[in-house]
Design an enzyme around this catalytic site. Structure first.
Site, short mmCIF file in Angstrom:
data_model
loop_
_atom_site.label_atom_id
_atom_site.label_comp_id
_atom_site.label_asym_id
_atom_site.label_seq_id
_atom_site.Cartn_x
_atom_site.Cartn_y
_atom_site.Cartn_z
N PHE A 126 -16.30 -7.54 -14.81
CA PHE A 126 -15.17 -6.61 -14.94
C PHE A 126 -15.57 -5.16 -14.74
O PHE A 126 -14.72 -4.28 -14.82
CB PHE A 126 -14.54 -6.74 -16.34
CG PHE A 126 -14.12 -8.13 -16.68
CD1 PHE A 126 -13.05 -8.73 -16.04
CD2 PHE A 126 -14.81 -8.87 -17.64
CE1 PHE A 126 -12.67 -10.03 -16.35
CE2 PHE A 126 -14.43 -10.16 -17.97
CZ PHE A 126 -13.36 -10.75 -17.31
N LYS B 113 -20.20 3.60 -17.00
CA LYS B 113 -19.70 2.24 -16.78
C LYS B 113 -18.21 2.34 -16.51
O LYS B 113 -17.46 2.89 -17.32
CB LYS B 113 -19.97 1.39 -18.01
CG LYS B 113 -19.60 -0.09 -17.84
CD LYS B 113 -20.06 -0.89 -19.05
CE LYS B 113 -19.85 -2.37 -18.87
NZ LYS B 113 -20.36 -3.15 -20.02
N ASN C 84 -29.47 -7.58 -20.21
CA ASN C 84 -28.70 -6.67 -21.07
C ASN C 84 -29.57 -5.81 -21.98
O ASN C 84 -29.09 -5.24 -22.95
CB ASN C 84 -27.70 -7.48 -21.92
CG ASN C 84 -26.59 -8.07 -21.07
OD1 ASN C 84 -26.20 -7.48 -20.06
ND2 ASN C 84 -26.09 -9.22 -21.46
N ASP D 25 -24.57 -3.67 -23.51
CA ASP D 25 -23.50 -4.61 -23.16
C ASP D 25 -22.95 -5.34 -24.38
O ASP D 25 -23.30 -6.49 -24.67
CB ASP D 25 -23.96 -5.62 -22.11
CG ASP D 25 -22.78 -6.18 -21.32
OD1 ASP D 25 -21.68 -6.25 -21.90
OD2 ASP D 25 -22.95 -6.53 -20.14
#
Length: 386
Positions: free
Chosen positions: A114, A133, A230, A243
């Site tokens: 996403f 992000k 991550n 994350d």
């Protein structure tokens, strides 16, 4: 180190290291000196073996009159930072929202289901490099955005990614965080620098992850996506867990999710089979992450498809140890992969295990390694030229 703290300014902080409860940090010119505060069997506090005190207040008063180190007397407590933001945050906690025009995207660093992550700049009073992000705005991703930023605002630790700001006006959403120069751990381990890491360095990385996860553990938070991809790496191989899109606070002992979006090969069997997550689910994931670290970025369960994984694990099968991985380190992995979650160690237990491994399993480059010790002893046996 903030402005206003002069030489001798001090604070006492709790320690998460083994062997001592507190640490005394003292400003000394342009640096900060740190002293371990021990407690003996009589519950007396001390920083050395000559002076003992019934409480911390007495210790502080003593070192206002006698140097704690050469030429260093304690003066006044460090100025209190009234901001409740993270230590790296450039704005107060109640002003996370910033206008989009303050941010400039430069280079794309990566992408997920996403989101996309860019290197960029925060253009304000100072132009600083940041990670940005971007999350496309829709119903599903709005929930993800709120959840991730909520965690980043709430949880603050040196081994968790620090939030700087957010932008929720316009499309896409922005989450602005500190920039870690070496990228994610997985690609770092597979790269030239990762290839050169010795055992000490690998265990240091594992230990930093455990420290961050222990902080999440005591705050009843499950990450649910703990994996090398991550973990971010910065200067001096500082590690930050990132994350938090799947993270949850656990109010009860078990969090139940029926979502099929999960990192299969890093997920505990009880979560794969029944959607049940506990604090011990992340411990299982850490075992897989430790495998990634010790194998320098190998894929877990090579050759095994996701659809075969649960059946494979229920038969009692586990991954074999990576090449050159010692039995003691592999045992830590196996402990994390206990079928019964209650039999798995806590992250506090893992902190002790990793610290012990770092102390007693030195790499060949370490002066503690038997080969190095033997070399050193042989040198001592040689006659000295007069």
């Amino acid at each position: 180190m903030k402005a206003g703290n002069m030489t001798g300014s001090y604070l006492i902080r709790g320690s998460d290291k083994q062997g001592f409860l507190y640490a005394l940090s003292v400003r000394s010119q342009d640096t900060v000196r740190h002293f371990k505060i021990f407690q003996n069997e009589d519950r007396e506090y001390h920083v050395n073996s000559t002076s003992f005190f019934k409480d911390l207040y007495e210790l502080i008063e003593f070192y206002k009159g006698k140097p704690v180190a050469k030429g260093l007397l304690l003066t006044t407590p460090c100025l209190k930072d009234e901001s409740t933001g993270s230590e790296m945050s450039l704005i107060p906690l109640d002003e996370w929202e910033r206008p989009r025009k303050e941010f400039e995207l430069t280079e794309k660093l990566g992408s997920g289901n996403f989101s996309q992550v860019y290197e960029g700049y925060w253009i304000g009073k100072l132009k600083i490099k940041v990670a940005i992000k971007t999350i496309s705005q829709d119903v599903v991703t709005q929930e993800t955005f709120i959840r991730e930023t909520t965690f980043l605002k709430t949880l603050r630790h040196r081994n968790l990614l620090s939030l700087y700001a957010v932008c929720s006006v316009g499309n896409p959403f922005y989450i602005i965080t500190e920039l870690l120069s070496k990228g994610d751990l997985l690609n770092f381990l597979r790269g030239c620098e990762g290839e050169k890491l010795n055992l000490d360095a690998l265990l240091d990385i594992a230990g930093q992850v455990v420290d961050g996860m222990h902080y999440l553990e005591i705050n009843s938070c499950v990450h649910r996506d703990l994996a090398a991809r991550n973990i971010l790496i910065g200067k001096n191989n500082i590690c930050k867990i990132a994350d938090f899109g799947m993270a949850r606070f656990i109010k009860d002992e078990v969090y139940v999710s029926q979502s099929k979006e999960m990192p299969y090969k890093w997920t505990a069997p009880e979560a794969l089979a029944y959607g049940q997550y506990t604090l011990k689910s992340d411990v299982w994931s850490f075992g897989v992450l430790l495998y990634e670290i010790m194998s320098k970025g190998m894929n877990p369960y090579p050759g095994l498809h996701n659809s075969e994984l649960l059946r494979y694990l229920k038969k009692g099968n586990r991954m074999e140890a990576p090449h050159n991985c010692s039995d003691k380190i592999y045992k830590v992995m196996l402990d994390c992969w206990q079928e019964n979650p209650q039999k798995r160690p806590t992250f506090n237990d893992l902190k002790i295990s990793i610290d012990n491994l770092a102390n007693y399993e030195p790499s060949e480059e370490s002066p503690k390694h038997p080969a190095k010790l033997k070399e050193w002893l042989n040198k001592l046996k040689k006659p000295v030229m007069q």
